[in-house]
Write a protein that holds these residues in place. Structure first.
Motif, PDB file in Angstrom:
ATOM      1  N   SER A  38      83.009  22.911  54.646  1.00 17.19           N
ATOM      2  CA  SER A  38      84.145  22.485  54.037  1.00 17.19           C
ATOM      3  C   SER A  38      85.522  22.527  54.784  1.00 17.19           C
ATOM      4  CB  SER A  38      84.683  23.745  52.939  1.00 17.19           C
ATOM      5  OG  SER A  38      83.731  23.516  51.991  1.00 17.19           O
ATOM      6  N   SER A  39      86.338  21.609  54.691  1.00 16.75           N
ATOM      7  CA  SER A  39      87.452  21.538  55.618  1.00 16.75           C
ATOM      8  C   SER A  39      88.719  20.889  54.827  1.00 16.75           C
ATOM      9  CB  SER A  39      87.017  20.470  56.566  1.00 16.75           C
ATOM     10  OG  SER A  39      88.144  20.160  57.409  1.00 16.75           O
ATOM     11  N   ASP A  40      90.022  21.477  55.324  1.00 14.51           N
ATOM     12  CA  ASP A  40      91.288  20.993  54.906  1.00 14.51           C
ATOM     13  C   ASP A  40      91.563  19.483  55.579  1.00 14.51           C
ATOM     14  OD1 ASP A  40      91.594  23.293  53.737  1.00 14.51           O
ATOM     15  OD2 ASP A  40      92.827  24.181  55.302  1.00 14.51           O
ATOM     16  N   HIS A  41      90.639  19.030  56.463  1.00 12.89           N
ATOM     17  CA  HIS A  41      90.955  17.855  56.996  1.00 12.89           C
ATOM     18  C   HIS A  41      89.894  16.862  56.873  1.00 12.89           C
ATOM     19  CE1 HIS A  41      94.303  19.741  59.137  1.00 12.89           C
ATOM     20  NE2 HIS A  41      93.510  20.942  59.349  1.00 12.89           N
ATOM     21  N   TYR A  42      90.140  15.573  56.546  1.00 12.82           N
ATOM     22  CA  TYR A  42      88.990  14.438  56.588  1.00 12.82           C
ATOM     23  C   TYR A  42      89.444  13.320  57.471  1.00 12.82           C
ATOM     24  CZ  TYR A  42      85.712  11.151  54.482  1.00 12.82           C
ATOM     25  OH  TYR A  42      84.881  10.267  54.161  1.00 12.82           O
ATOM     26  N   VAL A  43      88.462  12.748  58.058  1.00 11.30           N
ATOM     27  CA  VAL A  43      88.795  11.692  59.019  1.00 11.30           C
ATOM     28  C   VAL A  43      87.598  10.596  58.695  1.00 11.30           C
ATOM     29  CG1 VAL A  43      89.138  10.889  61.327  1.00 11.30           C
ATOM     30  CG2 VAL A  43      89.829  13.089  60.725  1.00 11.30           C
ATOM     31  N   ASN A  44      88.153   9.485  58.361  1.00 12.98           N
ATOM     32  CA  ASN A  44      86.949   8.453  58.094  1.00 12.98           C
ATOM     33  C   ASN A  44      87.789   7.097  58.847  1.00 12.98           C
ATOM     34  OD1 ASN A  44      85.434   6.064  57.146  1.00 12.98           O
ATOM     35  ND2 ASN A  44      86.392   6.175  55.087  1.00 12.98           N
ATOM     36  N   ASP A 162      87.068  14.069  68.094  1.00 10.94           N
ATOM     37  CA  ASP A 162      86.418  15.424  67.929  1.00 10.94           C
ATOM     38  C   ASP A 162      87.228  16.270  67.409  1.00 10.94           C
ATOM     39  OD1 ASP A 162      85.243  17.655  68.615  1.00 10.94           O
ATOM     40  OD2 ASP A 162      85.720  17.832  70.487  1.00 10.94           O
ATOM     41  N   ARG A 163      86.262  16.658  66.021  1.00 11.57           N
ATOM     42  CA  ARG A 163      86.939  17.638  65.118  1.00 11.57           C
ATOM     43  C   ARG A 163      87.164  19.179  65.616  1.00 11.57           C
ATOM     44  NH1 ARG A 163      87.507  16.549  59.546  1.00 11.57           N
ATOM     45  NH2 ARG A 163      86.892  18.742  59.286  1.00 11.57           N
ATOM     46  N   GLN A 164      86.684  19.323  66.582  1.00  5.44           N
ATOM     47  CA  GLN A 164      86.728  20.358  67.483  1.00  5.44           C
ATOM     48  C   GLN A 164      85.973  21.500  66.682  1.00  5.44           C
ATOM     49  OE1 GLN A 164      90.960  19.716  67.692  1.00  5.44           O
ATOM     50  NE2 GLN A 164      90.886  20.841  69.174  1.00  5.44           N
ATOM     51  N   GLU A 165      84.566  21.556  66.325  1.00  2.87           N
ATOM     52  CA  GLU A 165      84.030  22.435  65.228  1.00  2.87           C
ATOM     53  C   GLU A 165      82.456  22.524  65.844  1.00  2.87           C
ATOM     54  OE1 GLU A 165      84.220  21.787  61.158  1.00  2.87           O
ATOM     55  OE2 GLU A 165      86.306  20.826  61.037  1.00  2.87           O
ATOM     56  N   GLY A 166      82.368  22.435  67.235  1.00  2.00           N
ATOM     57  CA  GLY A 166      80.968  22.552  67.852  1.00  2.00           C
ATOM     58  C   GLY A 166      80.371  21.512  68.502  1.00  2.00           C
ATOM     59  N   GLY A 167      80.980  20.500  68.415  1.00  4.55           N
ATOM     60  CA  GLY A 167      80.315  19.197  68.823  1.00  4.55           C
ATOM     61  C   GLY A 167      80.274  19.276  70.256  1.00  4.55           C
ATOM     62  N   LEU A 168      81.304  19.653  71.045  1.00  7.05           N
ATOM     63  CA  LEU A 168      81.505  19.656  72.407  1.00  7.05           C
ATOM     64  C   LEU A 168      80.544  20.706  72.914  1.00  7.05           C
ATOM     65  CD1 LEU A 168      82.728  19.089  75.185  1.00  7.05           C
ATOM     66  CD2 LEU A 168      84.538  20.893  74.569  1.00  7.05           C
ATOM     67  N   GLU A 169      80.279  21.900  72.408  1.00  6.02           N
ATOM     68  CA  GLU A 169      79.078  22.838  72.792  1.00  6.02           C
ATOM     69  C   GLU A 169      77.891  22.315  72.554  1.00  6.02           C
ATOM     70  OE1 GLU A 169      83.148  24.615  72.066  1.00  6.02           O
ATOM     71  OE2 GLU A 169      81.797  23.438  70.678  1.00  6.02           O
ATOM     72  N   ALA A 170      77.537  21.529  71.445  1.00  8.76           N
ATOM     73  CA  ALA A 170      76.247  21.073  71.132  1.00  8.76           C
ATOM     74  C   ALA A 170      76.074  19.897  72.328  1.00  8.76           C
ATOM     75  CB  ALA A 170      76.365  20.433  69.562  1.00  8.76           C
ATOM     76  N   MET A 171      76.940  19.188  72.735  1.00  9.20           N
ATOM     77  CA  MET A 171      76.613  18.080  73.717  1.00  9.20           C
ATOM     78  C   MET A 171      76.370  18.702  74.988  1.00  9.20           C
ATOM     79  SD  MET A 171      77.230  15.141  72.052  1.00  9.20           S
ATOM     80  CE  MET A 171      77.902  14.803  70.377  1.00  9.20           C
ATOM     81  N   LEU A 181      88.604  10.210  72.442  1.00  8.41           N
ATOM     82  CA  LEU A 181      90.086   9.437  72.474  1.00  8.41           C
ATOM     83  C   LEU A 181      91.011  10.205  71.712  1.00  8.41           C
ATOM     84  CD1 LEU A 181      89.210   5.944  71.299  1.00  8.41           C
ATOM     85  CD2 LEU A 181      89.218   6.944  73.581  1.00  8.41           C
ATOM     86  N   PHE A 182      90.710  11.101  71.054  1.00  7.76           N
ATOM     87  CA  PHE A 182      91.788  11.904  70.336  1.00  7.76           C
ATOM     88  C   PHE A 182      91.047  13.428  69.666  1.00  7.76           C
ATOM     89  CE2 PHE A 182      93.265   7.743  69.637  1.00  7.76           C
ATOM     90  CZ  PHE A 182      94.672   7.787  70.099  1.00  7.76           C
ATOM     91  N   LEU A 183      91.744  14.536  69.528  1.00  6.95           N
ATOM     92  CA  LEU A 183      91.298  15.529  68.930  1.00  6.95           C
ATOM     93  C   LEU A 183      91.964  15.589  67.397  1.00  6.95           C
ATOM     94  CD1 LEU A 183      92.155  18.191  71.730  1.00  6.95           C
ATOM     95  CD2 LEU A 183      89.720  17.093  71.475  1.00  6.95           C
ATOM     96  N   LEU A 184      91.195  16.158  66.601  1.00  9.72           N
ATOM     97  CA  LEU A 184      91.506  16.215  65.306  1.00  9.72           C
ATOM     98  C   LEU A 184      93.132  16.813  65.055  1.00  9.72           C
ATOM     99  CD1 LEU A 184      91.099  16.212  62.148  1.00  9.72           C
ATOM    100  CD2 LEU A 184      90.351  18.600  62.347  1.00  9.72           C
ATOM    101  N   GLU A 185      93.598  17.770  66.210  1.00 10.55           N
ATOM    102  CA  GLU A 185      94.768  18.140  66.019  1.00 10.55           C
ATOM    103  C   GLU A 185      95.864  17.236  66.412  1.00 10.55           C
ATOM    104  OE1 GLU A 185      94.845  20.523  70.472  1.00 10.55           O
ATOM    105  OE2 GLU A 185      94.189  21.602  68.724  1.00 10.55           O
ATOM    106  N   ASP A 186      95.286  16.234  67.278  1.00 11.94           N
ATOM    107  CA  ASP A 186      96.341  15.195  67.570  1.00 11.94           C
ATOM    108  C   ASP A 186      96.766  14.420  66.363  1.00 11.94           C
ATOM    109  OD1 ASP A 186      96.010  15.861  70.333  1.00 11.94           O
ATOM    110  OD2 ASP A 186      94.518  14.596  70.632  1.00 11.94           O
ATOM    111  N   ILE A 187      95.567  14.026  65.662  1.00 10.94           N
ATOM    112  CA  ILE A 187      95.673  13.263  64.388  1.00 10.94           C
ATOM    113  C   ILE A 187      96.540  13.813  63.278  1.00 10.94           C
ATOM    114  CG2 ILE A 187      94.350  11.838  62.643  1.00 10.94           C
ATOM    115  CD1 ILE A 187      93.624  10.780  65.467  1.00 10.94           C
ATOM    116  N   ALA A 188      96.064  15.022  63.022  1.00 12.41           N
ATOM    117  CA  ALA A 188      96.760  15.935  61.985  1.00 12.41           C
ATOM    118  C   ALA A 188      98.313  16.149  62.288  1.00 12.41           C
ATOM    119  CB  ALA A 188      96.015  17.237  62.074  1.00 12.41           C
ATOM    120  N   ALA A 189      98.668  16.289  63.562  1.00  8.21           N
ATOM    121  CA  ALA A 189     100.159  16.342  63.980  1.00  8.21           C
ATOM    122  C   ALA A 189     100.965  14.915  63.968  1.00  8.21           C
ATOM    123  CB  ALA A 189     100.078  16.755  65.435  1.00  8.21           C
ATOM    124  N   ALA A 190     100.074  13.862  64.270  1.00  9.08           N
ATOM    125  CA  ALA A 190     100.869  12.634  64.090  1.00  9.08           C
ATOM    126  C   ALA A 190     100.953  12.256  62.611  1.00  9.08           C
ATOM    127  CB  ALA A 190      99.938  11.655  64.917  1.00  9.08           C
TER     128      ALA A 190
END
Length: 196
Positions: A38-44, A162-171, A181-190
């Protein structure tokens, strides 16, 4: 309606792309993600990557992150389909030899039974994987697994967000470099700034 011209500098293109993603790709609310979380943020990203203007901006930004010497870019269908095509076209326009491959979610059920679609490079070729959104990294890792099994060298994944939810660590655990290109926090702040 006439679209504004594509900016001539990378920082200007990045700012326009950030605003497009914040207004067309991002939503705030309660959502269940593909990962089941579950998340408060959705990116499509598809409303951006499937628009001509958005894809032009994305293709240039993604192409800058492709590994030197890569023979192709590849990604798991469906999110990566416009990305790999756009980057291959941007490369051709820049005089660079770079093809696009689409990784199926399951082997083709007829004909050759192929996992990969596109002009296949020679075994041992370097391929950069493209992704629209990385959460846990599952989609990217599936694409990487199929490409490596086919005999290709894959060491880098490039994502729009990158939603910053473990993807970087898995990679990292899979021996991959993740570039975003962007982090989720960049998009949310914008998005918050643009909504006033």
């Amino acid at each position: 309606m006439t679209l504004p011209p594509i900016p001539s500098t990378a920082p200007e293109r990045r700012q326009v792309l950030l605003e497009l993603l914040a207004t067309r790709a991002y939503r705030h609310g309660q959502f269940t993600l593909a990962s089941g979380r579950s998340s408060d943020h959705y990116v499509n990203c598809k409303p951006v990557s499937l628009s001509g203007h958005g894809l032009a901006l994305l293709a240039m930004a993604l192409l800058e992150q492709v590994e030197e010497g890569a023979a192709a870019v590849a990604g798991l269908t469906l999110g990566a389909d416009p990305l790999v095509s756009g980057v291959a076209m941007a490369a051709a326009q820049a005089g660079l030899p770079l093809d696009a491959l689409i990784v199926r979610k399951q082997a083709k059920g007829h004909g050759t039974g192929a996992w990969l679609e596109g002009p296949l490079p020679a075994a041992g070729s370097r391929i950069t994987v493209l992704e629209d959104v990385v959460t846990t990294g599952g989609s990217s890792l599936k694409a990487v697994e199929q490409l490596r099994e086919a005999g290709y060298v894959v060491e880098r994944v490039v994502t729009i967000v990158d939603r910053q939810e473990g993807g970087l660590e898995a990679m990292t655990a899979a021996g991959l470099e993740l570039r975003s290109l962007f982090l989720l926090e960049d998009i949310a702040a914008a998005a918050q700034t643009l909504q006033g």
